[in-house]
Design an enzyme around this catalytic site. Structure first.
Site, mmCIF file in Angstrom:
data_model
loop_
_atom_site.group_PDB
_atom_site.id
_atom_site.type_symbol
_atom_site.label_atom_id
_atom_site.label_comp_id
_atom_site.label_asym_id
_atom_site.label_seq_id
_atom_site.Cartn_x
_atom_site.Cartn_y
_atom_site.Cartn_z
ATOM 1 C CB THR A 184 -8.625 -32.042 -45.361
ATOM 2 O OG1 THR A 184 -9.305 -33.244 -45.024
ATOM 3 C CG2 THR A 184 -9.530 -30.859 -45.144
ATOM 4 C CD GLU A 328 -10.589 -28.006 -43.192
ATOM 5 O OE1 GLU A 328 -9.524 -27.423 -43.493
ATOM 6 O OE2 GLU A 328 -10.623 -29.145 -42.714
ATOM 7 C CE LYS A 439 -2.028 -32.266 -25.424
ATOM 8 N NZ LYS A 439 -1.869 -33.053 -26.637
ATOM 9 C CD1 TRP A 444 -0.363 -28.656 -22.853
ATOM 10 C CD2 TRP A 444 -1.301 -26.927 -23.928
ATOM 11 N NE1 TRP A 444 -1.714 -28.854 -22.873
ATOM 12 C CE2 TRP A 444 -2.324 -27.813 -23.523
ATOM 13 C CE3 TRP A 444 -1.651 -25.782 -24.631
ATOM 14 C CZ2 TRP A 444 -3.668 -27.578 -23.791
ATOM 15 C CZ3 TRP A 444 -2.984 -25.550 -24.892
ATOM 16 C CH2 TRP A 444 -3.987 -26.439 -24.486
HETATM 17 P P1 ADP Z 1 -3.436 -30.445 -44.783
HETATM 18 O O1 ADP Z 1 -2.040 -30.088 -44.325
HETATM 19 O O2 ADP Z 1 -4.083 -31.519 -43.977
HETATM 20 O O3 ADP Z 1 -3.624 -30.558 -46.221
HETATM 21 P P2 ADP Z 1 -4.121 -27.727 -44.863
HETATM 22 O O4 ADP Z 1 -3.256 -27.603 -46.048
HETATM 23 O O5 ADP Z 1 -5.466 -27.176 -44.893
HETATM 24 O O6 ADP Z 1 -4.299 -29.197 -44.438
HETATM 25 O O7 ADP Z 1 -3.289 -27.199 -43.652
HETATM 26 C C1 ADP Z 1 -3.824 -26.459 -42.613
HETATM 27 C C2 ADP Z 1 -2.921 -26.471 -41.414
HETATM 28 O O8 ADP Z 1 -1.584 -26.148 -41.759
HETATM 29 C C3 ADP Z 1 -3.297 -25.451 -40.371
HETATM 30 O O9 ADP Z 1 -4.329 -25.917 -39.551
HETATM 31 C C4 ADP Z 1 -1.984 -25.261 -39.623
HETATM 32 O O10 ADP Z 1 -1.789 -26.251 -38.629
HETATM 33 C C5 ADP Z 1 -0.956 -25.454 -40.684
HETATM 34 N N1 ADP Z 1 -0.476 -24.147 -41.175
HETATM 35 C C6 ADP Z 1 -0.855 -23.511 -42.289
HETATM 36 N N2 ADP Z 1 -0.176 -22.355 -42.429
HETATM 37 C C7 ADP Z 1 0.653 -22.264 -41.371
HETATM 38 C C8 ADP Z 1 1.613 -21.300 -40.922
HETATM 39 N N3 ADP Z 1 1.883 -20.204 -41.609
HETATM 40 N N4 ADP Z 1 2.258 -21.544 -39.771
HETATM 41 C C9 ADP Z 1 2.009 -22.659 -39.051
HETATM 42 N N5 ADP Z 1 1.131 -23.590 -39.421
HETATM 43 C C10 ADP Z 1 0.466 -23.414 -40.560
#
Ligand code: ADP
Length: 543
Positions: A184, A328, A439, A444
């Protein structure tokens, strides 16, 4: 009593062997870092994956060893996905946009033995230089003619493959064997590794191919703008060959004009990527007056797609499908394709539903819970932290017991860190990342909601909403805008736009302009950096 059926372990290389038998005409079109276009069928990719496995074996790579990549979307990267996992080793994709420090951390943490890099990234590894592990073997993904001069000891990919046999005796592996590793991006703390298995990857590919079948069908040409270097390009390198769809790999040029030209030339039918990329393509479509010929569907995910963007594509006759997931989760968890009855709804209602993250995929269970962990109703109103469970979701992090213990709840669900609602049709709507919610006075405010609406203003190129400390309310929203055109929008005019959809108390207290928004390594707005940028900011009525 057990059923009396044969049981064969699910295996990644079997996907490519199948595609090479069953979809002989399909394959890969790649824009190479060398500057030209390269074509190969899945059958050829399968043979080259065999050559690669032989070559890696000679380099000393064995079962469970990690072979890393820092590379764009292209056929050689695809071959590494299959050759490495197929021989029982682990394909570790590294995001080139990580900081040097993070990159070195994960190369060390993963214990990589080999690192394969595109020509573009040779300067990057030269800069990492002596900090790289001494035993790490470096392979450049090019041919002899393009090998760069370097102070590093570099091996040439095509030279390694050339003498090798195209047939490899792929081992029969336990399907739980680790196949791929992706960290990640770690906005806080060190990156954490999701370690996928053959079983999880094949199941994910099958479910993605079945569910997103509008994009993934025999004869389709799919453009993954989503990178192979992060989140497995949403599983496309596995799902596309399974479905018989070809992949059009864009290489490093991802601006609207380059994508448009490639899509038109290669008859791309669907394109997958994050919203920022599609904003560029949409602007290009507007300039040229029509979408690329034959282009039918945009898959969008990674962060929320603003409704104005969805409507823009839909008006041009292009179907938009939202998807949500995370590293994940292999990564796809939900998709926003409308169900058959929903297609009879009024256009406005369809667009509202399309801005949701949509329904779960087979094998992915969703629950939202309150602060005590109690499950909340799926009524479209109750908002809680989202947990997921299923065969394609991590059970912990690679070699990280501390983070693993925190990730999974007592009932075996993984906490996503997202806050969401789920409605009676099972449609998921991500409200925010828990840490980005504002918040205010015990209530929220969703930053995503406000951003999506503000993006509808013709005077806004990009925007983000962040929480600012407030003496009375705890936190209040600050709107940060990158203006579009000569005239800047006013706070009053944006309030008016927002009031059509949100309550008055949710309106941002202040508006600030910036030239650009800070991005994370995965191309999302980095709210953490933005919060730091506006640390100590005083809102107008903060006393
Ligand atoms: P990182 O951004 O840390 O690399 P990821 O690529 O795994 O991690 O991103 C996952 C996160 O991206 C999700 O937990 C969510 O918050 C956000 N995300 C992914 N797809 C969407 C979507 N279609 N709409 C809103 N948020 C999204």
């Amino acid at each position: 009593m057990h059923g009396m059926m044969m049981s064969q372990p699910l295996s990644i290389i079997e996907i490519l062997r199948y595609a090479s038998d069953a979809h002989p005409g399909a394959g890969l079109v790649s824009v190479r870092t060398e500057g030209d276009i390269h074509r190969e069928t899945y059958a050829k990719a399968y043979r080259r994956a065999g050559q690669l496995a032989h070559a890696l074996k000679k380099l000393g790579v064995g079962r469970g060893d990690r072979v890393a990549t820092i590379a764009w979307n292209g056929y050689r990267h695809f071959e590494i996905y299959y050759g490495v996992s197929g021989m029982g080793a682990i394909c570790h994709t590294i995001n080139p946009r990580l900081s040097a420090e993070q990159m070195l951390y994960i190369i060390g943490h993963a214990g990589d033995q080999v690192l394969c890099v595109d020509l573009t990234f040779v300067p990057l590894i030269e800069a990492l230089g002596e900090h790289l592990p001494k035993a790490l073997k470096l392979v450049v993904l090019t041919d002899r003619a393009h090998m760069p001069d370097s102070k590093l000891d570099l091996l040439c990919y095509e030279d390694l493959l050339e003498p090798e046999s195209t047939s490899y005796d792929w081992p029969v592996l336990d399907e739980q064997t680790a196949a791929a590793l992706c960290y990640t991006s770690g906005t806080t703390g060190n990156p954490k590794g999701a370690l996928y298995s053959h079983r999880s990857t094949v199941l994910h590919a099958m479910v993605v191919a079945i569910t997103l079948n509008k994009s993934l069908m025999e004869g389709a040409n799919v453009l993954p703008v989503v990178p192979l270097f992060h989140v497995n390009a949403w599983g496309l390198p596995y799902a596309a060959p399974l479905a018989g769809a070809s992949l059009v790999m864009p290489g490093p040029k991802l601006d609207g004009a380059s994508l448009f030209d490639l899509m038109e030339a290669e008859h791309v039918t669907s394109a997958w990527g994050v919203p920022t990329v599609w904003l560029g393509l949409r602007a290009e479509i507007e300039t040229r007056g029509a979408p690329p010929k034959g282009f039918q569907q945009v898959m969008v995910g990674g962060s929320a797609a603003p409704r104005s963007m969805i409507e823009g594509f839909e008006k041009a006759g292009i179907d938009v499908c939202h998807a949500w997931g995370m590293t994940e989760m292999s990564p796809v968890g939900t998709h926003g394709q409308l169900s058959a009855p929903m297609k009879d709804l009024a256009w406005d209602e369809q667009m509202r539903l399309k801005s949701f993250q949509g329904r779960r995929l087979f094998g992915v269970d969703l629950k939202i819970v309150d602060e005590t962990g109690k499950p909340l109703a799926h009524d479209g109103r109750a908002m809680g932290e989202l947990y997921v469970r299923g065969n394609t979701i991590v059970s912990g992090y690679f070699d990280n017991p501390e983070a693993s213990a925190k990730a999974i709840d007592a009932d075996g669900w993984f906490g996503t860190g997202d806050v969401a609602t789920i409605d009676e049709h099972g449609f998921l709507s991500i409200q925010d990342r828990a840490k980005d919610l504002i918040k205010s006075g015990g209530e929220w405010i969703s930053s995503i909601d406000l951003e999506n609406i503000v993006m509808g203003s013709p005077r806004v190129a990009a925007c983000a909403v962040i929480a600012i400390a407030h003496p009375k309310w705890g936190e209040r929203p600050l709107l940060v805008v990158v203006p579009k055109g000569d005239e800047r929008p006013t706070l009053d005019e944006l309030h008016e736009l927002l009031l059509a959809s949100v309550a008055k108390w949710q309106l941002p207290d202040a508006l600030e302009f910036v030239e650009e928004l800070p991005l994370t390594a995965t191309g999302k707005v980095s709210k953490m950096t933005l919060r730091k940028q506006f640390e100590g900011y005083r809102l107008p009525d903060a006393g």
